[in-house]
Design a protein around this motif. Structure first.
Motif, PDB file in Angstrom:
ATOM      1  N   LEU A 106       6.661   1.406  -6.842  1.00  0.00           N
ATOM      2  CA  LEU A 106       7.926   0.671  -6.803  1.00  0.00           C
ATOM      3  C   LEU A 106       7.696  -0.813  -7.065  1.00  0.00           C
ATOM      4  O   LEU A 106       8.417  -1.448  -7.830  1.00  0.00           O
ATOM      5  N   LEU A 107       6.671  -1.356  -6.456  1.00  0.00           N
ATOM      6  CA  LEU A 107       6.390  -2.782  -6.604  1.00  0.00           C
ATOM      7  C   LEU A 107       5.740  -3.115  -7.943  1.00  0.00           C
ATOM      8  O   LEU A 107       6.037  -4.143  -8.541  1.00  0.00           O
ATOM      9  N   LEU A 108       4.841  -2.253  -8.425  1.00  0.00           N
ATOM     10  CA  LEU A 108       4.132  -2.541  -9.672  1.00  0.00           C
ATOM     11  C   LEU A 108       5.042  -2.514 -10.891  1.00  0.00           C
ATOM     12  O   LEU A 108       4.816  -3.242 -11.848  1.00  0.00           O
TER      13      LEU A 108
ATOM     14  N   LYS B  10       8.039  -9.248 -13.500  1.00  0.00           N
ATOM     15  CA  LYS B  10       9.142 -10.134 -13.146  1.00  0.00           C
ATOM     16  C   LYS B  10       8.835 -10.886 -11.859  1.00  0.00           C
ATOM     17  O   LYS B  10       8.999 -12.089 -11.773  1.00  0.00           O
ATOM     18  N   TRP B  11       8.379 -10.190 -10.836  1.00  0.00           N
ATOM     19  CA  TRP B  11       8.250 -10.790  -9.504  1.00  0.00           C
ATOM     20  C   TRP B  11       6.839 -11.243  -9.165  1.00  0.00           C
ATOM     21  O   TRP B  11       6.653 -12.069  -8.275  1.00  0.00           O
TER      22      TRP B  11
ATOM     23  N   PHE C 119       0.827  -1.203   0.000  1.00  0.00           N
ATOM     24  CA  PHE C 119       0.000   0.000   0.000  1.00  0.00           C
ATOM     25  C   PHE C 119       0.867   1.261   0.000  1.00  0.00           C
ATOM     26  O   PHE C 119       0.567   2.223  -0.688  1.00  0.00           O
ATOM     27  N   LEU C 120       1.974   1.242   0.748  1.00  0.00           N
ATOM     28  CA  LEU C 120       2.836   2.428   0.853  1.00  0.00           C
ATOM     29  C   LEU C 120       3.732   2.624  -0.365  1.00  0.00           C
ATOM     30  O   LEU C 120       4.090   3.758  -0.692  1.00  0.00           O
TER      31      LEU C 120
END
Length: 176
Positions: free
Chosen positions: A55-57, A62-63, A50-51
């Protein structure tokens, strides 16, 4: 408002899928409330996503699939072990493994407005069924064996999406 509504929907969906699995294999409802540290880990993971969504998207392609493969393998083994512990027959162990292993992915895909991977030609639930079969037959009965099975299931799932392995598709319609 939308965040709260989506949170409630997600909680209900995961609770229902977990509860259905538990009812099918006979795990008491009270086991849900004994999840202390696991709940805290889930909450911390959700908070990080959520924070830091951007960065994650940006690394999701890949991940994301690797994360899904890890979850599939871990929950497949957990569901199968639950069913074995409850003394269920092999068929119930396999069903518990498939429901537990693929249930979270099904709910995730439905909430994201996608057709669940389990309902596509892509190999997904087959790995959960295989894991349930192996656990149910007692082939990986110790901790080391379960870790080996975990790695094997993750590797199989990763290979199946990297190499685009598909289930055989057969049409039963005859063109006249």
């Amino acid at each position: 408002m939308a965040w709260e509504l989506l949170s409630v929907i997600g909680i209900i969906a995961f609770a229902v899928s977990g509860a259905i699995r538990n009812v099918l294999i006979g795990v008491p409802v009270s086991a849900l409330w004994e999840q202390g540290a696991f709940f805290q880990i889930a909450l911390a993971s959700i908070t990080i996503v959520f924070l830091f969504p951007k960065l994650l998207l940006k690394h999701w392609n890949k991940w994301g699939n690797l994360s899904d493969a890890i979850g599939l393998a871990a929950f497949t083994i957990q569901g199968a072990l639950y069913a074995v512990k409850m003394g269920h027959p092999l068929s119930a162990v396999i069903v518990a493994a498939v429901l537990t292993g693929s249930g979270g992915g099904i709910v995730r895909d439905l909430l994201a407005g996608r057709k669940p991977m389990v309902l596509k030609a892509e190999i997904y639930a087959v790995w959960a069924a295989l894991g349930g079969l192996i656990v149910g037959l007692g082939w990986m009965g110790n901790s080391v064996g379960l870790y080996v099975l975990f790695i094997m299931l993750v590797a199989c799932r990763v290979c199946s999406y990297m190499f685009k392995w598909k289930l055989p598709n057969r049409s039963f319609y005859v063109n006249n």
